[in-house]
Write a protein that holds these residues in place. Structure first.
Motif, PDB file in Angstrom:
ATOM      1  N   LEU A 155       0.819  -1.217   0.000  1.00 24.31           N
ATOM      2  CA  LEU A 155       0.000   0.000   0.000  1.00 24.31           C
ATOM      3  C   LEU A 155       0.849   1.261   0.000  1.00 24.31           C
ATOM      4  CD1 LEU A 155      -2.708  -1.388   2.389  1.00 24.31           C
ATOM      5  CD2 LEU A 155      -3.062  -0.745   0.001  1.00 24.31           C
ATOM      6  N   ARG A 156       2.051   1.184   0.542  1.00 27.54           N
ATOM      7  CA  ARG A 156       2.938   2.354   0.511  1.00 27.54           C
ATOM      8  C   ARG A 156       3.316   2.748  -0.915  1.00 27.54           C
ATOM      9  NH1 ARG A 156       5.391   0.394   5.472  1.00 27.54           N
ATOM     10  NH2 ARG A 156       6.938  -0.782   4.281  1.00 27.54           N
ATOM     11  N   ARG A 157       3.167   1.836  -1.856  1.00 30.93           N
ATOM     12  CA  ARG A 157       3.488   2.154  -3.251  1.00 30.93           C
ATOM     13  C   ARG A 157       2.436   3.049  -3.914  1.00 30.93           C
ATOM     14  NH1 ARG A 157       5.774  -3.326  -6.140  1.00 30.93           N
ATOM     15  NH2 ARG A 157       6.990  -4.163  -4.403  1.00 30.93           N
ATOM     16  N   LEU A 158       1.279   3.181  -3.288  1.00 30.47           N
ATOM     17  CA  LEU A 158       0.174   3.918  -3.897  1.00 30.47           C
ATOM     18  C   LEU A 158       0.228   5.395  -3.540  1.00 30.47           C
ATOM     19  CD1 LEU A 158      -2.666   1.390  -3.076  1.00 30.47           C
ATOM     20  CD2 LEU A 158      -1.850   1.948  -5.375  1.00 30.47           C
ATOM     21  N   PRO A 159      -0.237   6.263  -4.431  1.00 27.12           N
ATOM     22  CA  PRO A 159      -0.416   7.672  -4.047  1.00 27.12           C
ATOM     23  C   PRO A 159      -1.377   7.765  -2.878  1.00 27.12           C
ATOM     24  CG  PRO A 159      -0.644   7.393  -6.428  1.00 27.12           C
ATOM     25  CD  PRO A 159      -0.605   6.012  -5.847  1.00 27.12           C
ATOM     26  N   ARG A 160      -1.131   8.690  -1.974  1.00 31.08           N
ATOM     27  CA  ARG A 160      -1.938   8.769  -0.759  1.00 31.08           C
ATOM     28  C   ARG A 160      -3.343   9.308  -1.010  1.00 31.08           C
ATOM     29  NH1 ARG A 160       1.956   6.145  -0.016  1.00 31.08           N
ATOM     30  NH2 ARG A 160       3.140   5.987   1.927  1.00 31.08           N
ATOM     31  N   ASP A 161      -3.616   9.811  -2.209  1.00 28.48           N
ATOM     32  CA  ASP A 161      -4.982  10.231  -2.513  1.00 28.48           C
ATOM     33  C   ASP A 161      -5.759   9.158  -3.274  1.00 28.48           C
ATOM     34  OD1 ASP A 161      -3.655  10.404  -4.934  1.00 28.48           O
ATOM     35  OD2 ASP A 161      -4.385  12.395  -5.435  1.00 28.48           O
ATOM     36  N   THR A 162      -5.235   7.928  -3.321  1.00 26.78           N
ATOM     37  CA  THR A 162      -5.973   6.824  -3.937  1.00 26.78           C
ATOM     38  C   THR A 162      -7.219   6.528  -3.116  1.00 26.78           C
ATOM     39  OG1 THR A 162      -3.901   5.834  -4.718  1.00 26.78           O
ATOM     40  CG2 THR A 162      -5.849   4.406  -4.663  1.00 26.78           C
ATOM     41  N   PRO A 163      -8.407   6.469  -3.716  1.00 31.20           N
ATOM     42  CA  PRO A 163      -9.599   6.098  -2.949  1.00 31.20           C
ATOM     43  C   PRO A 163      -9.487   4.675  -2.403  1.00 31.20           C
ATOM     44  CG  PRO A 163     -10.216   7.165  -5.004  1.00 31.20           C
ATOM     45  CD  PRO A 163      -8.741   6.891  -5.090  1.00 31.20           C
ATOM     46  N   VAL A 164      -9.738   4.533  -1.115  1.00 34.63           N
ATOM     47  CA  VAL A 164      -9.695   3.240  -0.430  1.00 34.63           C
ATOM     48  C   VAL A 164     -11.073   2.967   0.151  1.00 34.63           C
ATOM     49  CG1 VAL A 164      -8.705   1.922   1.473  1.00 34.63           C
ATOM     50  CG2 VAL A 164      -7.243   3.456   0.129  1.00 34.63           C
ATOM     51  N   PHE A 165     -11.605   1.765  -0.114  1.00 30.03           N
ATOM     52  CA  PHE A 165     -12.864   1.314   0.479  1.00 30.03           C
ATOM     53  C   PHE A 165     -12.508   0.235   1.505  1.00 30.03           C
ATOM     54  CE2 PHE A 165     -13.872   3.056  -3.633  1.00 30.03           C
ATOM     55  CZ  PHE A 165     -15.001   3.817  -3.384  1.00 30.03           C
TER      56      PHE A 165
ATOM     57  N   THR B 210     -12.952   5.497   2.678  1.00 33.23           N
ATOM     58  CA  THR B 210     -14.377   5.351   2.937  1.00 33.23           C
ATOM     59  C   THR B 210     -14.597   4.053   3.692  1.00 33.23           C
ATOM     60  OG1 THR B 210     -14.929   6.561   0.920  1.00 33.23           O
ATOM     61  CG2 THR B 210     -16.663   5.200   1.896  1.00 33.23           C
ATOM     62  N   GLU B 211     -15.045   4.157   4.952  1.00 36.99           N
ATOM     63  CA  GLU B 211     -15.339   2.996   5.778  1.00 36.99           C
ATOM     64  C   GLU B 211     -16.833   2.684   5.687  1.00 36.99           C
ATOM     65  OE1 GLU B 211     -13.190   3.128   9.820  1.00 36.99           O
ATOM     66  OE2 GLU B 211     -13.442   5.225   9.208  1.00 36.99           O
ATOM     67  N   LEU B 212     -17.135   1.405   5.543  1.00 39.05           N
ATOM     68  CA  LEU B 212     -18.536   0.999   5.424  1.00 39.05           C
ATOM     69  C   LEU B 212     -18.848  -0.163   6.353  1.00 39.05           C
ATOM     70  CD1 LEU B 212     -19.034   1.089   1.550  1.00 39.05           C
ATOM     71  CD2 LEU B 212     -19.676   2.846   3.205  1.00 39.05           C
ATOM     72  N   ASP B 213     -20.089  -0.194   6.804  1.00 38.36           N
ATOM     73  CA  ASP B 213     -20.636  -1.323   7.532  1.00 38.36           C
ATOM     74  C   ASP B 213     -21.265  -2.272   6.509  1.00 38.36           C
ATOM     75  OD1 ASP B 213     -21.577  -2.977   9.539  1.00 38.36           O
ATOM     76  OD2 ASP B 213     -22.556  -1.369  10.668  1.00 38.36           O
ATOM     77  N   TRP B 214     -21.624  -3.483   6.973  1.00 33.38           N
ATOM     78  CA  TRP B 214     -22.317  -4.424   6.094  1.00 33.38           C
ATOM     79  C   TRP B 214     -23.590  -3.794   5.529  1.00 33.38           C
ATOM     80  CZ3 TRP B 214     -22.182  -9.106   9.960  1.00 33.38           C
ATOM     81  CH2 TRP B 214     -20.889  -9.656   9.973  1.00 33.38           C
TER      82      TRP B 214
END
Length: 351
Positions: free
Chosen positions: A166-176, A194-198
């Motif tokens: 994950l350190r290889r990715l730009p820090r503004d990459t959207p993460v779910f 973006t954190e999600l519940d079930w």
């Protein structure tokens, strides 16, 4: 099991079976949630232990495993490592109307959908904590990846959440990410988490990301057991094509519920490895036969096996998951061409 409610008010997977829709024109039950705002601040419970549908192993089980268990196959089971399927090739050319998947190994896929390039549980490292080095190389060189538009994470175990990758990715990459895991990313300066519940969803550039239940658990340190959630993802493009990424999970009623909420799944990426000894791992890892049942339960048109042939995590022979999933698929009378048993590095396009 009791019914629990997420912070958004949506009902979790726990509880009794859901009623069927009353007519063919009725929406899937329960209805899909409205997409939540991207990267919103959320407040989560301190623990997600209540989401477990079976208890984690206690002291007696740990003692039994110490006496009887095995964490690696014997010499005969390891002898097939040179035969593990590995066939890296160039990523297919795609456009916004194309859905394509490429297996990088383990639970890491390059999913091309709706014009986006999405990585699932990206692990490009040769080693992960507490596990021997990978037995097949990564199927896609990092340098060969197009720009990564999003990352989805199923849970925080080291073979699914790999900090060096994950350190290889730009820090503004959207993460779910699952509920509670945003803090881990924020500490590493990711800005679009973006954190999600079930049963919750978010949307990025016309592609919908739904977080769905699984039976697994979470832990990265001695003190954080089940402090963050776990689950799978359904990705849906503007044309309604769906790819289901199950993450890690045992077999259970949640697969049928996922299928009811997301009818017409075109492809299910399902785990088939790390299942032996069964008494120890049944609750958290499907075996190959259960994975085929899960594909049928969710109503998937095609299944692509994963979570095998990359890291030696348990005691089954390294080629056994592939042999057993092929046999189970045949016994189920399913079309052979709908089992995408890809070599590491191979790709397929949805027609």
């Amino acid at each position: 099991m009791s019914t629990s409610t997420s912070t958004s008010g949506s009902t979790s997977v726990k509880g009794t079976g859901a009623p069927a829709a009353t007519s063919s024109s009725a929406p899937p039950y329960p209805p899909l949630a409205e997409p939540r705002p991207m990267a919103e601040h959320r407040v989560w419970p301190r623990t997600f232990h209540d989401r477990l549908t079976a208890p984690l192993p206690g002291l007696k089980a740990v003692a039994r495993f110490a006496r009887e268990g095995a964490v690696r196959p014997g010499p005969e089971g390891l002898a097939d490592i040179p035969r593990l399927p590995y066939a890296p090739g160039p990523l297919p050319r795609v456009d916004a109307r194309t859905v394509a998947v490429t297996w990088a190994g383990h639970a890491s896929w390059v999913v091309r959908i709706g014009g986006l390039t999405v990585l699932t549980d990206p692990v490009w490292s040769r080693r992960i904590l507490g596990t021997p080095a990978r037995v097949t190389p990564v199927g896609v060189p990092w340098s060969a990846l197009p720009g990564v538009d999003a990352v989805v994470i199923s849970h925080n175990h080291y073979d699914h959440l790999d900090a060096p990758t994950l350190r290889r990715l730009p820090r503004d990459t959207p993460v779910f990410a699952p509920a509670g895991l945003g803090r881990w990313f924020h500490r590493r300066r990711f800005t679009r988490v973006t954190e999600l519940d079930w049963w919750e969803a978010a949307e990025l550039d016309g592609v919908r990301f739904d977080f769905v239940p699984a039976h697994h658990w979470s832990k990265r340190t001695l003190t954080d057991t089940c402090r963050t959630l776990w689950g799978g993802w359904v990705l849906t493009d503007a044309d309604g094509r769906r790819v289901y990424f199950a993450g890690d999970t045992g077999y259970g009623h949640w697969f049928a519920r996922i299928g009811r909420r997301h009818p017409g799944i075109d492809l299910a990426l399902l785990p088939i490895g790390a299942y032996d000894p069964r008494w120890w791992l049944r609750d958290v890892h499907c075996d190959p036969e259960e994975a085929v049942r899960a594909a049928q339960d969710v109503g998937a048109r095609r299944m692509a096996p994963m979570h095998w042939g990359t890291f030696v995590l348990s005691a089954e022979p390294v080629m056994e998951p592939l042999t057993r999933v092929r046999a189970a698929w045949q016994r189920a009378g399913l079309p052979r061409e709908h089992l995408w048993d890809l070599p590491v590095g191979a790709s397929r396009l949805l027609e």
